[in-house]
Design a protein around this motif. Sequence first.
Motif, mmCIF file in Angstrom:
data_model
loop_
_atom_site.group_PDB
_atom_site.id
_atom_site.type_symbol
_atom_site.label_atom_id
_atom_site.label_comp_id
_atom_site.label_asym_id
_atom_site.label_seq_id
_atom_site.Cartn_x
_atom_site.Cartn_y
_atom_site.Cartn_z
ATOM 1 N N ARG A 239 0.824 -1.214 0.000
ATOM 2 C CA ARG A 239 0.000 0.000 0.000
ATOM 3 C C ARG A 239 0.859 1.266 0.000
ATOM 4 O O ARG A 239 0.564 2.219 -0.723
ATOM 5 C CB ARG A 239 -0.921 -0.025 1.221
ATOM 6 N N ILE A 240 1.907 1.286 0.816
ATOM 7 C CA ILE A 240 2.761 2.478 0.889
ATOM 8 C C ILE A 240 3.508 2.677 -0.425
ATOM 9 O O ILE A 240 3.671 3.811 -0.896
ATOM 10 C CB ILE A 240 3.730 2.379 2.078
ATOM 11 N N ASN A 241 3.979 1.589 -1.049
ATOM 12 C CA ASN A 241 4.646 1.711 -2.352
ATOM 13 C C ASN A 241 3.709 2.289 -3.404
ATOM 14 O O ASN A 241 4.099 3.120 -4.230
ATOM 15 C CB ASN A 241 5.177 0.352 -2.809
ATOM 16 N N LYS A 242 2.434 1.829 -3.378
ATOM 17 C CA LYS A 242 1.451 2.363 -4.326
ATOM 18 C C LYS A 242 1.178 3.840 -4.032
ATOM 19 O O LYS A 242 1.044 4.657 -4.956
ATOM 20 C CB LYS A 242 0.145 1.553 -4.224
ATOM 21 N N ALA A 243 1.128 4.191 -2.749
ATOM 22 C CA ALA A 243 0.919 5.592 -2.371
ATOM 23 C C ALA A 243 2.067 6.460 -2.865
ATOM 24 O O ALA A 243 1.854 7.588 -3.341
ATOM 25 C CB ALA A 243 0.773 5.704 -0.857
ATOM 26 N N LYS A 244 3.304 5.948 -2.777
ATOM 27 C CA LYS A 244 4.461 6.700 -3.278
ATOM 28 C C LYS A 244 4.341 6.945 -4.782
ATOM 29 O O LYS A 244 4.629 8.042 -5.267
ATOM 30 C CB LYS A 244 5.741 5.926 -2.958
ATOM 31 N N THR B 92 0.672 11.868 -9.679
ATOM 32 C CA THR B 92 -0.648 12.507 -9.754
ATOM 33 C C THR B 92 -0.700 13.746 -8.867
ATOM 34 O O THR B 92 0.205 13.981 -8.056
ATOM 35 C CB THR B 92 -1.769 11.546 -9.290
ATOM 36 N N ASP B 93 -1.768 14.517 -9.037
ATOM 37 C CA ASP B 93 -2.020 15.679 -8.180
ATOM 38 C C ASP B 93 -3.110 15.385 -7.155
ATOM 39 O O ASP B 93 -3.674 16.310 -6.559
ATOM 40 C CB ASP B 93 -2.459 16.887 -9.038
ATOM 41 N N LEU B 94 -3.403 14.115 -6.954
ATOM 42 C CA LEU B 94 -4.452 13.744 -6.013
ATOM 43 C C LEU B 94 -4.089 14.208 -4.604
ATOM 44 O O LEU B 94 -2.918 14.229 -4.213
ATOM 45 C CB LEU B 94 -4.638 12.219 -5.997
ATOM 46 N N LYS B 95 -5.122 14.585 -3.844
ATOM 47 C CA LYS B 95 -4.901 14.986 -2.462
ATOM 48 C C LYS B 95 -4.522 13.757 -1.620
ATOM 49 O O LYS B 95 -4.838 12.622 -1.981
ATOM 50 C CB LYS B 95 -6.166 15.646 -1.900
ATOM 51 N N VAL B 96 -3.872 14.021 -0.488
ATOM 52 C CA VAL B 96 -3.385 12.927 0.354
ATOM 53 C C VAL B 96 -4.534 12.055 0.835
ATOM 54 O O VAL B 96 -4.440 10.822 0.849
ATOM 55 C CB VAL B 96 -2.595 13.482 1.560
ATOM 56 N N TYR B 97 -5.668 12.677 1.219
ATOM 57 C CA TYR B 97 -6.792 11.871 1.713
ATOM 58 C C TYR B 97 -7.372 10.995 0.602
ATOM 59 O O TYR B 97 -7.870 9.892 0.860
ATOM 60 C CB TYR B 97 -7.862 12.768 2.340
ATOM 61 N N GLU B 98 -7.285 11.481 -0.655
ATOM 62 C CA GLU B 98 -7.780 10.666 -1.778
ATOM 63 C C GLU B 98 -6.869 9.465 -2.005
ATOM 64 O O GLU B 98 -7.344 8.341 -2.242
ATOM 65 C CB GLU B 98 -7.853 11.526 -3.040
ATOM 66 N N ILE B 99 -5.568 9.688 -1.916
ATOM 67 C CA ILE B 99 -4.610 8.587 -2.070
ATOM 68 C C ILE B 99 -4.765 7.588 -0.926
ATOM 69 O O ILE B 99 -4.719 6.372 -1.124
ATOM 70 C CB ILE B 99 -3.169 9.141 -2.124
ATOM 71 N N CYS B 100 -4.974 8.123 0.274
ATOM 72 C CA CYS B 100 -5.200 7.279 1.453
ATOM 73 C C CYS B 100 -6.332 6.280 1.195
ATOM 74 O O CYS B 100 -6.190 5.082 1.435
ATOM 75 C CB CYS B 100 -5.512 8.167 2.655
ATOM 76 N N GLU B 101 -7.463 6.757 0.693
ATOM 77 C CA GLU B 101 -8.613 5.893 0.422
ATOM 78 C C GLU B 101 -8.316 4.921 -0.723
ATOM 79 O O GLU B 101 -8.748 3.770 -0.694
ATOM 80 C CB GLU B 101 -9.835 6.749 0.087
ATOM 81 N N MET B 102 -7.570 5.390 -1.732
ATOM 82 C CA MET B 102 -7.296 4.547 -2.902
ATOM 83 C C MET B 102 -6.399 3.355 -2.576
ATOM 84 O O MET B 102 -6.451 2.332 -3.252
ATOM 85 C CB MET B 102 -6.658 5.388 -4.008
ATOM 86 N N GLY C 183 -6.436 1.802 0.380
ATOM 87 C CA GLY C 183 -7.068 0.886 1.330
ATOM 88 C C GLY C 183 -7.167 1.340 2.761
ATOM 89 O O GLY C 183 -7.498 0.548 3.641
ATOM 90 N N TYR C 184 -6.897 2.640 3.022
ATOM 91 C CA TYR C 184 -7.001 3.142 4.391
ATOM 92 C C TYR C 184 -8.162 4.127 4.504
ATOM 93 O O TYR C 184 -8.414 4.913 3.587
ATOM 94 C CB TYR C 184 -5.708 3.848 4.822
ATOM 95 N N SER C 185 -8.864 4.079 5.640
ATOM 96 C CA SER C 185 -9.982 4.994 5.865
ATOM 97 C C SER C 185 -9.600 6.140 6.794
ATOM 98 O O SER C 185 -10.282 7.155 6.846
ATOM 99 C CB SER C 185 -11.176 4.228 6.466
ATOM 100 N N ASP C 186 -8.497 5.989 7.517
ATOM 101 C CA ASP C 186 -8.062 6.998 8.483
ATOM 102 C C ASP C 186 -6.804 7.674 7.952
ATOM 103 O O ASP C 186 -5.730 7.065 7.878
ATOM 104 C CB ASP C 186 -7.777 6.315 9.827
ATOM 105 N N THR C 187 -6.914 8.964 7.611
ATOM 106 C CA THR C 187 -5.795 9.688 7.025
ATOM 107 C C THR C 187 -4.618 9.786 7.990
ATOM 108 O O THR C 187 -3.452 9.669 7.584
ATOM 109 C CB THR C 187 -6.239 11.099 6.595
ATOM 110 N N GLN C 188 -4.903 10.029 9.262
ATOM 111 C CA GLN C 188 -3.816 10.150 10.245
ATOM 112 C C GLN C 188 -3.064 8.828 10.406
ATOM 113 O O GLN C 188 -1.837 8.801 10.496
ATOM 114 C CB GLN C 188 -4.386 10.606 11.590
ATOM 115 N N HIS C 189 -3.822 7.738 10.445
ATOM 116 C CA HIS C 189 -3.211 6.410 10.536
ATOM 117 C C HIS C 189 -2.325 6.161 9.320
ATOM 118 O O HIS C 189 -1.174 5.689 9.444
ATOM 119 C CB HIS C 189 -4.310 5.354 10.631
ATOM 120 N N PHE C 190 -2.820 6.503 8.134
ATOM 121 C CA PHE C 190 -2.056 6.347 6.898
ATOM 122 C C PHE C 190 -0.774 7.182 6.949
ATOM 123 O O PHE C 190 0.316 6.700 6.605
ATOM 124 C CB PHE C 190 -2.925 6.763 5.703
#
Length: 527
Positions: free
Chosen positions: A475-480, A486-496, A498-505
Motif C-alpha cells: 500500500r505504501i509503495n502504491k501511495a508513493k 498525480t495531483d491527487l490529495k493525500v486523503y484521496e490517495i489514502c482511500e485509494m 485501502g485506508y480509511s483513516d488519514t492520520q493512521h495512513f
Amino acid sequence: MKLILVDDEKGIVDGLKRMINRYIPECEVIGTAYNGLEGFQLIQTLQPDLVITDIRMPQADGLDMIKMLNDEGISTKFILLSGYTDFEYARRGMQLGVHFYINKPVEVEQLRESVGQVMEKIRLERTKLQEMNELKQEVLTRKQEKAWRDVLDLGSDNSDFLEELLQTAQIPTENASFVCALLELDGSTNAIKELGLHAVFDQIDRAFKKYQGVFRFRYAGSQVAVVIAHGGSIKYEDLVRASYLLKEEVHLELNLSTTVGIGTVQRSAVGVSQSFEEACYALSYKFIKGTDAVIPFPEIINLTGPSHSVPTELIAKLENGLDNMDEPGCVETIREIFRGMEAEKNMRAADHQSQCLNILLSSVRNMPFQQLQQNDFLGRHILSLEGISRTRTLEHLEEWTLKVIRRIITFKLEHNIPKKKDIITEIKDYLVKNYNEPIRIADLAARFFISPLYLSQFFKQKTGETYVNFLTQIRINKAKELLQSTDLKVYEICEMVGYSDTQHFARLFEKLTGCKPREYRKNTPNA
C-alpha cells in the motif's frame, strides 16, 4: 428537581417552601440559607438544579453570590427574588445568565410558571448533553474498536506503534492485564441478523462487568471478538467462569448457542495479538468439543500435550500431500508418523489418540467446514471422537487414520476441490491485486480455508514477515507512486490504497519512508 432557597427573611423562606411543597411537587427543597455567603457555601456543597434567591442580602447580595458560583463553574439555574423593580438588577442578572425575575410578594401562579420554565430548560439541556455524550461515546467506541482491530492484525512486531495506537484511542495500557476471547454464534443467519449483535454485546458487558475495560465487536461473520483490559491481575478461573455464564445467558435470553475460545492473560498490550491467536486456535477445537462450549487455550495445550509432538515438517508434508491429492505420499507420511509414535515407549493409549486427533485437525483445517458437514463419513469420523475411542491398539489406530485420509482425498476429488501447490504465493498474489480493499486476517483465512492462527504463523515462517507488514508495504509503495505521478490529495490517495483513516495512513507512511506524504511529494523531482 433539587432546589435551594436563599433569603435573609426567614418568613419568606418558610412561605416559599410551603408553596413549593404544595403546588410544585416535582421540586424538592433540599436546603435553605439566609445570606449570600452562606448560600454560596451551601450551593457548592449540595449542587442543586435550581436556586431561588433574594437580591439584597447581608454579607453578599444575590448577584454577587451568583457571580462567585459562576466563577467556580457551578451550572445551577437561578431565579431572582426581590421587592425592588430596579432595572439595573435585572440587567446585571441577565449578564450572569439569570432569565427569571420575580417580584415580592410572590404569587403562586407566577412562581409555578417561572419554576416550570426553568425546569423545562434544564430538561432540554440535559437531553442535549446526553445526546452529545452518547455521540462522543459512540465515536470513541468506534475509534477503540478500530484500534483493537489493528492491534489484532499487526501482531507484536510493532510494539511502539501499537502503544501509540492505543494511546490515541484513549485505551490505558499502564499496569494493565489483557486477555482475548472469540465467540462464535451458532444459529441461522437470519436469526442472528434479526436479533442484531447489540443484544449479544449487552450480555457480554453484563458477564464481564467486573473488568474495567471490555471491548467487543464483530470480527468476521458470526464471530465476536472480545478484548478485556483490567488494571491489575486477571484471575483466569474467574474469567472462564464468567464465560460459562455468558454462554448460558445468551442461550437463555437469545436462544443462540455460543462457542467461546479464550486466550491466555497477558501482562502488556503487546501480548494481545498472541492472546487472540490463542483464542482463535481454542475456538477451532469446537470440531472436537462441539458447539455451545467454552474452550480455554490451556485446556487445548493439556489435551494435545507438550511432549511426543509430531514433527512440524511431517505435518507440513501431510498437508502438502492432501493439498495435491497425493495418496501414496500421504500414506508414506502417516506410516512415518506412526513409526515415530511406536518408538516412544512411554506413550499411553490416550497419548496416541491425542496425536491422531492433531493429525486429523491438520488434515481438515484447509477445508471449509460446510463441506465437511455435507459428507457423512467425514462427519461421523472426523467431527467426533467416536472412531478414535473405539481403537484399542496403535495398529488399529493407524489403519483407521489411513482410511480417513484416503476418504478425504476421495472426497476432494469428487467435489473438484483444486490442488494448492503454493498457498503463500496465492495469498501474496491476492494481496497485490486487492490491496485497496479492507483485508483482515479473518477474511483472508476464510477465503483460503485456513485458520487465522495457522495463516499468521505459516505466512511469517515462509516470508519472514507478517501478512500485515507485507500488505502495508504494498500500500505504501502504491501511495508513493500516486504521490509522484498525480495531483491527487493525500486523503484521496489514502482511500485509494485501502485506508480509511488519514492520520493512521500518514503515521504508517512516515514510519516506512522517514517523511510525511506531503514532504515526500515535495522532495520528489518528478512530482
